[in-house]
Design an enzyme around this catalytic site. Sequence first.
Site, mmCIF file in Angstrom:
data_model
loop_
_atom_site.group_PDB
_atom_site.id
_atom_site.type_symbol
_atom_site.label_atom_id
_atom_site.label_comp_id
_atom_site.label_asym_id
_atom_site.label_seq_id
_atom_site.Cartn_x
_atom_site.Cartn_y
_atom_site.Cartn_z
ATOM 1 N N TRP A 1 2.440 -2.244 46.155
ATOM 2 C CA TRP A 1 1.541 -2.191 47.375
ATOM 3 C C TRP A 1 1.800 -3.422 48.163
ATOM 4 C CZ3 TRP A 1 -1.788 -5.641 49.550
ATOM 5 C CH2 TRP A 1 -2.423 -5.424 50.847
ATOM 6 N N HIS A 2 2.030 -4.565 47.348
ATOM 7 C CA HIS A 2 2.413 -5.752 48.103
ATOM 8 C C HIS A 2 3.575 -6.125 48.821
ATOM 9 C CE1 HIS A 2 -1.284 -7.394 46.145
ATOM 10 N NE2 HIS A 2 -1.042 -8.445 47.122
ATOM 11 N N GLY A 3 4.828 -5.345 48.199
ATOM 12 C CA GLY A 3 5.960 -5.608 48.839
ATOM 13 C C GLY A 3 6.977 -4.582 48.282
#
Lengths: 79, 484
Positions: free
Chosen positions: B335-337
């Site tokens: 999700w973060h990257g």
Amino acid sequence: MADTLNRLTEVFHDVFDDDDIVLTRQTTASDIEAWDSLMHVTLMLQVEAAFGVRFSSSDVTGLKDVGQLVDLIDAKAGR
Amino acid sequence: MSFVDTSFVGFFAVVFAVYWLLASQRRLQNVVLLLASVVFYAWIHPWMAFLLLGSALLDYVCALRIADHREHGNRWMVVSVVGNIGTLAFFKYNDFFVASTADALSAMGFAVHTHTLGIFLPIGLSFYTFQTMAYTIDVWREQLDVRRDLLDYLVFVCFFPQLVAGPVERASNLLPQVEQPRRFDVDQIASGLGLALFGAFKKVVIADTMAPYVNAIFAVPEPSWAMIWAAALGFTIQVLADFSGYTDMARGCARMLGFELMENFDHPYLATSPMDFWRRWHISFSTWLRDYVYMPLSFAPWVRRWLTIPGTGYWTPFWHTARALTITMFLSGLWHGSTWNYVVWGLYYAVIGTAWVGIQQRVPRKTRKSRDWRPVLVPTMFVFTVMGMMIFREPSVARVIQHFFSNPFAGTADQWLIAGSMLAICAAGAVPMIGFLLFDLYVRPHVQDHPWFLPVRTASWTIAVICLFVFVRPTQEDFIYFQF
């Protein structure tokens, strides 16, 4: 029902590793310091094993207090 | 338009004035909020406002369908999840998957010509898709009543203070506030203003002042061990100042409009374990993962089939935690990257989290309860947090490995000097952050009603404003969490 609460108390003693926990129907997660979301999952799995029942995720996310958990166990176990 | 732009100050002042002029008319206030939110978002990406509204409408329709036709509820829930995850995957991960597949194929000796689409990620997409998806899931789980009022619902999704980087609000918290009349309360507005002001202070004075030094060291092709770890420590301070500063501004602005958004940070660097860290860091996101990923995974029949205790059909808590944590943290990383370091970062927390559960089970209760272990656990966990931040900050996994295993004592005189300077900058950034922490823990609870409170508060606000003018730079850094 009292029997369920007593057996549940034993499960709590095991899971939270604390024999001083006294459960009532009104006990909530905020009364037991270590009872957080991760422990909640562990607790529910241990309850399943102890009582021979199966929960779904909506069963375990909707619980407000120990009283509701006792009722849920009794309902699942057909008591 | 970002919270620390001067244009935002003007924008907010206008919205604030119009909004409170309509104080007794909740519907009109909500119209103002919706218009303001769309303008705020369109200011950043004019066309992407349609994506925002489209995503919101998708879940509005799905939730209505679920409520009205329970027998087809599962179908509409899947439409919502696939629609949201699909949008996210297209904008966020398309290039990542294409590039990763091409890398893998060329590593196997195939000649690959790829065309990544060069799609840019619309700001806030990861946040608002999660928020609307959770709304639909709550309706599907019958934990929330479906909303038929489109205006109120759109204000809940598009509410500009929390639109672009959270907190990821729950419908059960924010929607009732949208549906209730708001009261003009001077104390509440003053408290919101203070929160937003010190949020800006954390961002502009601390995070943005540290950022150029941290960035410069991470850009060095071959930094020494001391340099890069000093920079990782700097980034650890910077990212907290940046993200918690952003959250404070979001919560402060919302409070000035009569809304209370959820807490996102609870002194994360005082965590005593990896689990504790996730209880304190980006709380709105970690509880989202808990409620919509970890819980369903833990009890989903298809997951339960794997690796149960032989003969019982049940899991041991240890293996259960390992498995559920690995899947959850992997998704959190993703999700973060869309680069591999975020995936590694997620898995790192799964590994240390599982190790922690294992250690806890092996240490006798008597030892655990014999004394207060926090003086040992907090610094130890902080070291693990800095290592995590190294993985988080360094996009190349190969370089991360290099940083972990290079010789700590190697380095030229210049490199030692740079490392020393970076540590000094870390100290300069840490002092105000620790000051805020001590104030929160020990001072604030006792001074609220003191006669000195008002003059001291006014003085501290003045100092904060002066600092903002001194430290603000034309080349402002974007908020770190805007990229997610």
